[in-house]
Design an enzyme around this catalytic site. Structure first.
Site, short mmCIF file in Angstrom:
data_model
loop_
_atom_site.label_atom_id
_atom_site.label_comp_id
_atom_site.label_asym_id
_atom_site.label_seq_id
_atom_site.Cartn_x
_atom_site.Cartn_y
_atom_site.Cartn_z
N ARG A 86 0.84 -1.19 0.00
CA ARG A 86 0.00 0.00 0.00
C ARG A 86 0.88 1.24 0.00
O ARG A 86 1.97 1.25 0.56
CB ARG A 86 -0.89 0.02 1.25
CG ARG A 86 -2.09 -0.90 1.15
CD ARG A 86 -3.03 -0.72 2.33
NE ARG A 86 -2.43 -1.15 3.58
CZ ARG A 86 -1.90 -0.36 4.48
NH1 ARG A 86 -1.90 0.95 4.31
NH2 ARG A 86 -1.37 -0.84 5.58
N TYR A 216 -1.20 -3.43 -7.01
CA TYR A 216 -1.07 -4.12 -5.72
C TYR A 216 -2.42 -4.19 -4.99
O TYR A 216 -3.13 -3.19 -4.88
CB TYR A 216 -0.02 -3.42 -4.83
CG TYR A 216 -0.07 -3.99 -3.42
CD1 TYR A 216 0.41 -5.28 -3.18
CD2 TYR A 216 -0.70 -3.32 -2.39
CE1 TYR A 216 0.29 -5.85 -1.92
CE2 TYR A 216 -0.82 -3.88 -1.13
CZ TYR A 216 -0.31 -5.15 -0.91
OH TYR A 216 -0.45 -5.73 0.32
N LYS A 225 -9.72 -2.00 1.53
CA LYS A 225 -9.32 -0.82 2.31
C LYS A 225 -10.12 0.41 1.88
O LYS A 225 -10.48 1.24 2.70
CB LYS A 225 -7.82 -0.58 2.14
CG LYS A 225 -6.95 -1.75 2.56
CD LYS A 225 -7.21 -2.11 3.99
CE LYS A 225 -6.42 -3.33 4.42
NZ LYS A 225 -6.70 -3.69 5.81
N HIS A 245 -10.90 -1.83 11.50
CA HIS A 245 -9.82 -2.70 11.02
C HIS A 245 -9.62 -3.83 12.03
O HIS A 245 -8.59 -3.92 12.69
CB HIS A 245 -8.55 -1.85 10.88
CG HIS A 245 -7.45 -2.49 10.10
ND1 HIS A 245 -6.14 -2.04 10.17
CD2 HIS A 245 -7.43 -3.52 9.23
CE1 HIS A 245 -5.39 -2.77 9.38
NE2 HIS A 245 -6.13 -3.68 8.80
N SER A 267 -1.68 -3.51 10.24
CA SER A 267 -1.36 -4.46 9.17
C SER A 267 -0.14 -5.31 9.54
O SER A 267 0.83 -4.78 10.08
CB SER A 267 -1.06 -3.71 7.89
OG SER A 267 -2.07 -2.77 7.64
N CYS A 269 0.38 -7.56 11.78
CA CYS A 269 0.68 -7.75 13.21
C CYS A 269 -0.01 -9.00 13.76
O CYS A 269 -0.22 -9.13 14.96
CB CYS A 269 0.24 -6.54 14.01
SG CYS A 269 1.32 -5.13 13.79
N ASP A 294 -9.77 -9.31 9.00
CA ASP A 294 -9.21 -7.98 8.72
C ASP A 294 -10.18 -6.83 8.97
O ASP A 294 -9.74 -5.77 9.38
CB ASP A 294 -8.74 -7.94 7.26
CG ASP A 294 -7.85 -6.74 6.95
OD1 ASP A 294 -6.98 -6.41 7.79
OD2 ASP A 294 -8.02 -6.12 5.89
N ARG A 385 1.74 -12.14 -0.60
CA ARG A 385 0.38 -12.34 -0.09
C ARG A 385 -0.28 -13.59 -0.65
O ARG A 385 0.10 -14.09 -1.71
CB ARG A 385 -0.48 -11.14 -0.51
CG ARG A 385 -0.04 -9.81 0.07
CD ARG A 385 -0.59 -9.64 1.45
NE ARG A 385 -0.18 -8.43 2.11
CZ ARG A 385 -0.91 -7.81 3.04
NH1 ARG A 385 -2.07 -8.29 3.40
NH2 ARG A 385 -0.46 -6.74 3.65
C1 OXD Z 1 -3.39 -4.28 5.31
C2 OXD Z 1 -4.00 -5.47 4.69
O1 OXD Z 1 -2.43 -3.73 4.75
O2 OXD Z 1 -4.90 -6.04 5.32
O3 OXD Z 1 -3.85 -3.88 6.38
O4 OXD Z 1 -3.63 -5.84 3.57
MN MN Z 2 -5.53 -4.95 7.11
#
Ligand code: OXD
Ligand code: MN
Length: 601
Positions: A86, A216, A225, A245, A267, A269, A294, A385
């Site tokens: 991102r 991406y 998002k 989130h 993100s 974590c 998410d 990913r």
């Molecule tokens: C983020 C994702 O970047 O979930 O938070 O991809």
């Molecule tokens: Mn996320």
């Protein structure tokens, strides 16, 4: 390769699912006139259409074939190396005034921005196919569910959206014919995938997203998002609900008592790992089930918060995912998965750093170059990913499609902090909990471009995703609290605290069940805790640590509060609130003051 998106010509019966709603047809006409595509492909999300798009993507190298015995119906995509995460610096909230976007968002004036983007989109799809993707966010029968349409010139986007959303006929049905119904307009074009022409722009008042110059996922799967969080949070405030989130998980005791918790972590974590947690052997009979990994949309019913997961799939981080860290994720991605920027072994399997087993002696890395264990570069990109359907998850919660959502007993905030923040503690009440969320911080990860490992304040893990003024967002949380007669308890966790020698103090992963169990005990009013200046803290014997191989000193250290560190933390939160200016609600300034008083400062 992935920078070009040549037109494709489907056989009849594919790509002609025109919606009946005139407002959609008019909008697509407008964008097609502007972008001048070779043809228009109206997606319906069918298997036949998907097979056709996969075949075309393989021909055009948008997808790379993997060993179908090892990973059935799964493919690899390599993104442009300049386009792997991102891009927060290129992400804009385009509200009529800068104040509405607030101090944490990049703002740009809507009129000028539309003009600039239309300039970039002019003729951008010449020689390409314009895909129209109808999709739905949320379960079929939820009042929270939203419809969106994404126009894109990327087949990769279509294939991913089919996994990540409820795509096709269901969305068209939900929208119906009323030209005035609410739906999100999303336009995406790869352009020439150049960082100079990369803009992810949100127009909350128009329920509109325009994303150009990137391929991406986080920048281009506009459902995620962009709609579910940035536009979603704006709609949530005006409509009286919450877009957060958060993962959502269900935890069931051996006696069959069930609680749901929502956890907001930044993100990369560990949201996916926590959402799919397998309890250690000691917790025989306990089950953890996933609603979402998410994003949580929550609304108030009967004085309680109820959550749905608007998504239909997982777009998770590969490095570190293994049968040891997350068996349910490994089972989910064993088939019907799109991998992005992973490495490929000589036998056509995917590989990433942290996968089980020995490192391969040779592989092709995420850029397509030879790789050996001696190589300096990583084989898989740190933000590589997987995109996988949630139905692949063996631990999927049976209530995942329930329209009214699941009742939330606890909200957990958490970040990556090497110091200061203990393993777990509980807020004294809702407003104190909002303060914990508002001041949470985390070390940055590879999910966004920029420095990794730098502590930054990331309120409610929404810093990059709040689509309006962060002060009003805090106020919205406080206002929601006033409407809740049975509010969730609020907690803060930190799996990442390190000891003096720099080692992690807590084993994490499945062992986080021990922390979750204490949280559930607190929700059931059975768990013990000590009152501390920062909140309710478990003492070591309040946590079930049986059969855990951990040094008692580590437990004491990870539950400890260091007054000097907290003095620094208070200064940092003051600086943070100051940096936001006048928008911080009085109640949160008061919470900060009270915390200082509790530390005798
Ligand atoms: C983020 C994702 O970047 O979930 O938070 O991809
Ligand atoms: Mn996320």
């Amino acid at each position: 390769m992935t920078n070009s998106a040549p037109a494709i010509f489907p056989p009849s019966g594919i790509g002609d699912a025109r919606p009946a709603n005139q407002a959609v047809l008019d909008w697509v006409d407008d964008i097609a006139t502007l972008t001048e595509p070779e043809n228009i492909f109206w997606c319906n999300g069918s298997d036949q259409e998907n097979d056709f798009l996969i075949a075309e993507s393989l021909k055009q190298n948008v997808l790379i074939k993997l060993n179908q015995k090892k990973v059935p119906r799964s493919y690899l995509h390599r993104s442009n190396p300049n386009d792997v995460a991102r891009v927060e610096q290129c992400t804009f909230v385009c509200t009529p005034t800068k104040e509405e976007a607030g101090p944490t968002n990049n703002w740009s004036e809507p009129g000028e921005t539309y003009a600039k983007l239309r300039g970039l989109l002019k003729g951008a799809m010449r020689g390409r196919t314009l895909f129209v993707i109808p999709y739905m966010m949320g379960p079929l029968d939820s009042t929270l569910t939203k419809v969106g349409f994404e126009i894109t010139d990327s087949k990769y986007v279509v294939l991913n959206m089919r996994i990540m959303t409820r795509m096709g006929e269901v969305a068209l049905k939900r929208l119906g014919n009323d030209p005035n119904s609410e739906w999100n307009r999303g336009v995406h074009s790869l352009l020439d995938v150049s960082p100079e022409r990369r803009f992810i722009c949100h127009f909350p008042q128009d329920n509109m997203i325009i994303s150009v110059g990137s391929g991406y996922g986080g920048n281009v799967l506009l459902s995620k998002k962009c709609l579910a969080l940035r536009i979603g949070s704006y709609l949530a405030r005006t409509q009286g609900w919450m877009a957060e989130h958060t993962l959502i998980l269900g935890v069931e005791s051996p006696e069959g008592r069930k609680h749901y918790v929502a956890a907001a972590f930044p993100s990369a974590c560990g949201k996916t790992n926590f959402a799919m947690l397998i309890p250690p052997a000691h917790f025989k009979g306990w089950k953890v089930m996933t609603i979402g990994d998410d994003i949580g949309w929550m609304q108030i019913r009967d004085g309680r918060l109820y959550a749905v997961n608007p998504e239909n799939g997982y777009f998770g981080v590969l490095p570190g995912t293994s049968y040891q860290s997350n068996p349910n994720a490994m089972k989910s991605i064993a088939h019907d998965t799109i991998y992005t920027n992973a490495a490929v072994t000589d036998d056509g399997d995917v590989w990433w750093e942290g996968k089980d087993g020995p490192r391969p002696a040779h592989a092709i890395d995420w850029r397509g170059n030879d790789w050996t264990p001696q190589s300096k570069e990583k084989a898989a990109h740190p933000n590589s990913r997987f995109t996988t359907p949630m139905r692949n998850n063996p631990a999927l919660d049976p209530e995942v499609d329930k329209g009214e959502g699941v009742p939330i007993s606890a909200i957990i905030f958490g970040g990556r902090r090497s110091d200061t923040v203990p393993l777990v503690y509980q807020a004294f009440d809702w407003n104190h909990g909002v303060y914990l969320g508002a001041t949470m911080a985390s070390e940055t990860t590879a999910a966004a471009t920029g420095a990794v490992g730098k502590v930054r304040r990331d309120p409610m893990a929404m810093l990059p995703f709040c689509g309006y003024n962060i002060g009003q967002y805090f106020q919205h949380w406080l206002d929601i609290g006033k409407r809740l007669t049975n509010p969730p308890l609020i907690f803060n966790v930190n799996w990442f605290r390190k000891g003096v020698k720099g080692q992690f103090l807590w084993p994490g992963f499945g062992e986080n069940m021990r922390v979750l169990k204490w949280i559930i005990d607190r929700c059931e009013r059975t768990g013990g805790a000590l009152k501390s200046p920062i909140g309710w803290l478990p003492s070591p014997h309040d946590l079930d640590l049986a059969e855990l191989d951990i040094d008692h000193k580590c437990v004491a250290e990870i539950l400890g509060i260091d007054h000097e560190e907290w003095q620094k933390e208070l200064l940092e939160t003051e600086k943070f609130f100051d940096s936001l200016g006048v928008v911080v609600p009085e109640e949160l300034l008061e919470q900060r003051k009270q915390l200082a008083v509790r530390f005798n400062l």
